[in-house]
Design a protein around this motif. Structure first.
Motif, mmCIF file in Angstrom:
data_model
loop_
_atom_site.group_PDB
_atom_site.id
_atom_site.type_symbol
_atom_site.label_atom_id
_atom_site.label_comp_id
_atom_site.label_asym_id
_atom_site.label_seq_id
_atom_site.Cartn_x
_atom_site.Cartn_y
_atom_site.Cartn_z
ATOM 1 N N GLU A 225 -18.082 -63.511 4.143
ATOM 2 C CA GLU A 225 -17.863 -64.781 4.827
ATOM 3 C C GLU A 225 -16.489 -64.761 5.495
ATOM 4 O OE1 GLU A 225 -18.752 -68.282 2.659
ATOM 5 O OE2 GLU A 225 -20.426 -67.379 1.580
ATOM 6 N N PRO A 226 -16.255 -65.609 6.502
ATOM 7 C CA PRO A 226 -14.953 -65.600 7.180
ATOM 8 C C PRO A 226 -13.768 -65.713 6.231
ATOM 9 C CG PRO A 226 -16.497 -66.922 8.432
ATOM 10 C CD PRO A 226 -17.212 -66.539 7.162
ATOM 11 N N ALA A 227 -13.910 -66.561 5.211
ATOM 12 C CA ALA A 227 -12.795 -66.714 4.271
ATOM 13 C C ALA A 227 -12.567 -65.444 3.462
ATOM 14 C CB ALA A 227 -13.054 -67.896 3.328
ATOM 15 N N ASP A 228 -13.642 -64.756 3.081
ATOM 16 C CA ASP A 228 -13.503 -63.465 2.394
ATOM 17 C C ASP A 228 -12.687 -62.504 3.245
ATOM 18 O OD1 ASP A 228 -15.178 -63.766 0.007
ATOM 19 O OD2 ASP A 228 -16.875 -63.826 1.369
ATOM 20 N N LEU A 229 -13.045 -62.419 4.505
ATOM 21 C CA LEU A 229 -12.395 -61.477 5.403
ATOM 22 C C LEU A 229 -10.921 -61.824 5.585
ATOM 23 C CD1 LEU A 229 -15.250 -61.398 8.069
ATOM 24 C CD2 LEU A 229 -14.777 -59.643 6.360
ATOM 25 N N PHE A 230 -10.650 -63.108 5.751
ATOM 26 C CA PHE A 230 -9.267 -63.547 5.957
ATOM 27 C C PHE A 230 -8.404 -63.227 4.740
ATOM 28 C CE2 PHE A 230 -5.955 -66.836 5.719
ATOM 29 C CZ PHE A 230 -5.315 -66.618 6.926
ATOM 30 N N TYR A 231 -8.899 -63.572 3.568
ATOM 31 C CA TYR A 231 -8.127 -63.308 2.342
ATOM 32 C C TYR A 231 -7.955 -61.813 2.115
ATOM 33 C CZ TYR A 231 -7.661 -68.065 0.602
ATOM 34 O OH TYR A 231 -7.299 -69.382 0.444
ATOM 35 N N SER A 232 -8.946 -61.041 2.476
ATOM 36 C CA SER A 232 -8.836 -59.587 2.314
ATOM 37 C C SER A 232 -7.733 -59.021 3.195
ATOM 38 C CB SER A 232 -10.175 -58.922 2.643
ATOM 39 O OG SER A 232 -11.170 -59.316 1.720
ATOM 40 N N VAL A 233 -7.688 -59.458 4.456
ATOM 41 C CA VAL A 233 -6.641 -59.005 5.369
ATOM 42 C C VAL A 233 -5.268 -59.431 4.854
ATOM 43 C CG1 VAL A 233 -5.674 -59.348 7.682
ATOM 44 C CG2 VAL A 233 -8.111 -58.888 7.404
ATOM 45 N N LEU A 234 -5.182 -60.666 4.414
ATOM 46 C CA LEU A 234 -3.913 -61.172 3.891
ATOM 47 C C LEU A 234 -3.452 -60.349 2.692
ATOM 48 C CD1 LEU A 234 -1.689 -63.346 3.972
ATOM 49 C CD2 LEU A 234 -3.163 -64.781 2.554
ATOM 50 N N THR A 235 -4.373 -60.046 1.802
ATOM 51 C CA THR A 235 -4.036 -59.282 0.599
ATOM 52 C C THR A 235 -3.579 -57.870 0.955
ATOM 53 O OG1 THR A 235 -5.649 -60.559 -0.672
ATOM 54 C CG2 THR A 235 -4.901 -58.486 -1.621
ATOM 55 N N LEU A 236 -4.254 -57.239 1.901
ATOM 56 C CA LEU A 236 -3.833 -55.909 2.335
ATOM 57 C C LEU A 236 -2.423 -55.942 2.919
ATOM 58 C CD1 LEU A 236 -7.123 -54.622 4.024
ATOM 59 C CD2 LEU A 236 -6.129 -53.796 1.884
ATOM 60 N N CYS A 237 -2.134 -56.962 3.704
ATOM 61 C CA CYS A 237 -0.802 -57.072 4.300
ATOM 62 C C CYS A 237 0.262 -57.356 3.243
ATOM 63 C CB CYS A 237 -0.797 -58.154 5.381
ATOM 64 S SG CYS A 237 -1.746 -57.694 6.851
ATOM 65 N N GLU A 238 -0.085 -58.133 2.224
ATOM 66 C CA GLU A 238 0.845 -58.367 1.107
ATOM 67 C C GLU A 238 1.214 -57.041 0.446
ATOM 68 O OE1 GLU A 238 2.329 -61.006 -0.085
ATOM 69 O OE2 GLU A 238 1.188 -62.817 0.393
ATOM 70 N N MET A 239 0.209 -56.206 0.182
ATOM 71 C CA MET A 239 0.480 -54.926 -0.470
ATOM 72 C C MET A 239 1.311 -54.020 0.416
ATOM 73 S SD MET A 239 -2.902 -53.895 -2.692
ATOM 74 C CE MET A 239 -4.205 -54.359 -1.550
ATOM 75 N N LEU A 240 1.037 -54.025 1.721
ATOM 76 C CA LEU A 240 1.812 -53.197 2.634
ATOM 77 C C LEU A 240 3.259 -53.662 2.705
ATOM 78 C CD1 LEU A 240 -0.778 -52.763 5.529
ATOM 79 C CD2 LEU A 240 0.104 -50.942 4.064
ATOM 80 N N ALA A 241 3.462 -54.976 2.741
ATOM 81 C CA ALA A 241 4.825 -55.510 2.812
ATOM 82 C C ALA A 241 5.612 -55.194 1.545
ATOM 83 C CB ALA A 241 4.782 -57.015 3.063
ATOM 84 N N GLN A 242 4.933 -55.266 0.408
ATOM 85 C CA GLN A 242 5.584 -54.998 -0.874
ATOM 86 C C GLN A 242 5.635 -53.514 -1.220
ATOM 87 O OE1 GLN A 242 3.440 -57.363 -3.720
ATOM 88 N NE2 GLN A 242 3.783 -59.274 -2.585
ATOM 89 N N LYS A 243 4.914 -52.704 -0.420
ATOM 90 C CA LYS A 243 4.822 -51.262 -0.658
ATOM 91 C C LYS A 243 4.327 -50.965 -2.078
ATOM 92 C CE LYS A 243 8.326 -50.204 2.791
ATOM 93 N NZ LYS A 243 9.616 -49.572 3.124
ATOM 94 N N LYS A 244 3.288 -51.731 -2.465
ATOM 95 C CA LYS A 244 2.667 -51.568 -3.781
ATOM 96 C C LYS A 244 1.154 -51.425 -3.606
ATOM 97 C CE LYS A 244 6.152 -54.164 -6.386
ATOM 98 N NZ LYS A 244 6.409 -55.338 -7.280
ATOM 99 N N PRO A 245 0.693 -50.244 -3.239
ATOM 100 C CA PRO A 245 -0.747 -50.068 -3.020
ATOM 101 C C PRO A 245 -1.544 -50.192 -4.306
ATOM 102 C CG PRO A 245 0.378 -47.950 -2.953
ATOM 103 C CD PRO A 245 1.449 -48.997 -3.010
ATOM 104 N N ALA A 246 -2.683 -50.846 -4.202
ATOM 105 C CA ALA A 246 -3.595 -51.019 -5.334
ATOM 106 C C ALA A 246 -4.995 -51.172 -4.768
ATOM 107 C CB ALA A 246 -3.200 -52.240 -6.165
ATOM 108 N N CYS A 247 -5.975 -51.192 -5.649
ATOM 109 C CA CYS A 247 -7.346 -51.487 -5.252
ATOM 110 C C CYS A 247 -7.731 -52.810 -5.911
ATOM 111 C CB CYS A 247 -8.297 -50.373 -5.691
ATOM 112 S SG CYS A 247 -10.013 -50.661 -5.193
#
Length: 378
Positions: A225-247
């Motif tokens: 759903e659109p909200a799933d996609l939005f939160y997923s992108v946001l979460t990926l960007c959070e990890m990139l900004a923090q330089k803490k990769p996870a799954c």
């Protein structure tokens, strides 16, 4: 951020968009790749890209099973249609994929009188074999781990019934080996991955832990759903900004860490991992499934001598590059001109999960240039 009760809340969107802009200012340009064809179409349909800061670029990867099926496999199936004893049963998208000769597809052969039937499931193909005992019914088993359990179930049933006029051409692909081949390819340039929720529902979320642990890539298993996609992108960007990769598993309402043990057991009972030719990725070690010897009587590859498929790209077609995320659909010189959904050159323009079909169907318009309207969808 990933808690289920909040994932649909429209009130959070302005604040979270502001947060996304903050993150993109910290990370600079980032390339996020979805590796699921359903994600590709959902992203295009929702207009998500029009909301994102210009630093965030979404790319489509090898997530469409029809698109990654090599041309040689299509040619081999087209050759089978010349035998009047054979009925080809297939999902709808594959019927329109051209072989090495433009315009020559299963749908075209059907128009010429060949026995080609569209089915919605492997069990439909099995039913076809029961009702037409004078014919050899060949089901085209295309898909990833998502559709493999259903294909396994139909082979188990065919063996239990002793249904000798039924077989499966196994074109099933395995996700993890393909991702490894993609990441290790010399032109791979992606910062984080949006992982397929449908595949993870079968394999389990833990199947994608190798992305951060082995390659240092942030990964999110997302819904559709659109909200799933939005939160997923946001979460990926959070990890990139923090330089803490996870799954991380955003699709909590469907996907568990352990996946679906019964479905995986059915796959293991009928198939074994095998080297497989992928369009765009060449031969991927352990990149597909093959039918176990115990089911050889129902293996169309053995029954009809179908081996050593070639991967021949039509002249000018850039499907292989689009599948790897190296090129976007509009960068293909054929896109929207010589290649359209009504007259496709390559499979990416055919499939309902193809990147070119999504880009063509949801081309930018005046409405999509208005981010405020798109916020309402999120």
């Amino acid at each position: 951020m990933l808690s289920e009760p909040r994932f649909r809340s429209p009130d959070d969107v302005p604040r979270l968009l502001a947060r996304l802009r903050e993150l993109s200012a910290r990370t600079g340009p980032v390339r996020l790749m979805e590796i699921c064809g359903t994600h590709t179409m959902a992203i295009a349909r929702s207009g998500l890209k029009s909301l994102l800061p210009p630093e965030i670029r979404l790319l489509s990867g090898p997530g469409c099973p029809v698109c990654v099926t090599p041309t040689g496999a299509i040619d081999a199936v087209l050759a089978l249609t010349e035998d009047p004893r054979i009925v080809i049963a297939s999902y709808g998208d594959l019927l329109r994929v051209p072989g090495s000769k433009r315009g020559d597809s299963l749908l075209y052969r059907k128009a010429l009188g060949a026995s080609v039937e569209m089915v919605y499931s492997p069990m439909d193909a099995l039913k076809l074999a029961r009702t037409r005992p004078e014919k050899e019914v060949v089901f085209l088993g295309v898909g990833f781990e998502t559709t493999a359990p259903g294909t396994a179930a139909c082979l188990l049933e065919a063996r239990a019934e002793g249904l000798s006029n039924f077989s499966v051409l196994c074109l099933l692909k395995r996700t993890k080996p393909a991702l490894q081949a993609l990441i290790e390819s010399p032109d791979f340039a992606v910062d984080a991955l949006l992982c397929p929720g449908h595949v993870a529902a079968v394999t389990g979320a833990a199947a994608f832990d190798f992305l951060p642990s082995r390659y240092g890539l942030p990964a999110v298993i997302g819904g559709f759903e659109p909200a799933d996609l939005f939160y997923s992108v946001l979460t990926l960007c959070e990890m990139l900004a923090q330089k803490k990769p996870a799954c991380l598993n955003e699709y909590l309402r469907v996907v568990r860490d352990c996946g679906n043990p019964a479905a995986m057991a059915a796959i293991d009972r009928v198939f074994f991992p095998s080297d497989s030719l992928w369009r765009g990725l060449s031969l991927v070690k352990q990149g597909g499934y093959a039918i176990r010897p115990a089911f050889a009587k129902w293996d169309a590859a053995s029954k009809f001598g179908l081996t050593d498929f070639a991967d021949i790209e039509p002249a000018g077609c850039r499907c292989a590059q689009v599948i790897r995320g190296v090129a976007s659909p509009p960068e293909c010189p054929l896109f929207g001109g010589r290649c359209t959904p009504s007259d496709p050159v390559g499979p990416c323009m055919v499939s309902s999960e193809g990147a070119c079909a999504a880009a063509y169907r949801y081309r930018p318009s005046e409405a999509s240039a208005n981010p405020e309207k798109k916020q309402e969808e999120i």
